[in-house]
Design a protein around this motif. Structure first.
Motif, mmCIF file in Angstrom:
data_model
loop_
_atom_site.group_PDB
_atom_site.id
_atom_site.type_symbol
_atom_site.label_atom_id
_atom_site.label_comp_id
_atom_site.label_asym_id
_atom_site.label_seq_id
_atom_site.Cartn_x
_atom_site.Cartn_y
_atom_site.Cartn_z
ATOM 1 N N LYS A 1 0.853 -1.189 0.000
ATOM 2 C CA LYS A 1 0.000 0.000 0.000
ATOM 3 C C LYS A 1 0.893 1.246 0.000
ATOM 4 O O LYS A 1 1.836 1.335 0.759
ATOM 5 C CB LYS A 1 -0.905 -0.002 1.213
ATOM 6 N N VAL A 2 0.549 2.156 -0.842
ATOM 7 C CA VAL A 2 1.302 3.406 -0.946
ATOM 8 C C VAL A 2 0.560 4.463 -0.126
ATOM 9 O O VAL A 2 -0.609 4.730 -0.352
ATOM 10 C CB VAL A 2 1.425 3.860 -2.422
ATOM 11 N N GLU A 3 1.278 5.024 0.829
ATOM 12 C CA GLU A 3 0.668 6.069 1.642
ATOM 13 C C GLU A 3 0.936 7.425 1.018
ATOM 14 O O GLU A 3 2.043 7.709 0.591
ATOM 15 C CB GLU A 3 1.222 6.021 3.054
ATOM 16 N N GLU A 4 -0.098 8.216 0.953
ATOM 17 C CA GLU A 4 0.024 9.543 0.381
ATOM 18 C C GLU A 4 -0.003 10.582 1.487
ATOM 19 O O GLU A 4 -0.653 10.418 2.502
ATOM 20 C CB GLU A 4 -1.113 9.810 -0.594
ATOM 21 N N GLY A 5 0.736 11.685 1.239
ATOM 22 C CA GLY A 5 0.619 12.791 2.170
ATOM 23 C C GLY A 5 1.785 13.087 2.978
ATOM 24 O O GLY A 5 2.732 12.844 3.358
#
Length: 66
Positions: free
Chosen positions: A62-66
């Motif tokens: 999972k790619v976390e954004e932010g």
């Protein structure tokens, strides 16, 4: 094909027989199971979401954004 014997509640089987319009309990339950499996295959065909693809989605990082 291998055969499996199971015990089911009599009221459930009678309801399946009535809804399916089939007089033989074994045939009525088999018809319901076959219909359930066929619906699953049709859904997979429409959505393209096979069990194998769902496993791939679960294992992708999972790619976390932010």
């Amino acid at each position: 094909m291998a055969k499996v014997e199971i015990a089911l509640d009599a009221e459930l089987v009678v309801e399946v027989m009535v809804l399916a319009g089939i007089g033989n309990p074994r045939d009525a339950v088999e018809a319901v199971v076959r219909d359930y499996v066929a619906r699953g295959h049709r859904t997979e065909a429409r959505t393209g979401e096979t069990a194998e693809r769902l496993r791939e989605i679960e294992t992708e990082p999972k790619v976390e954004e932010g």
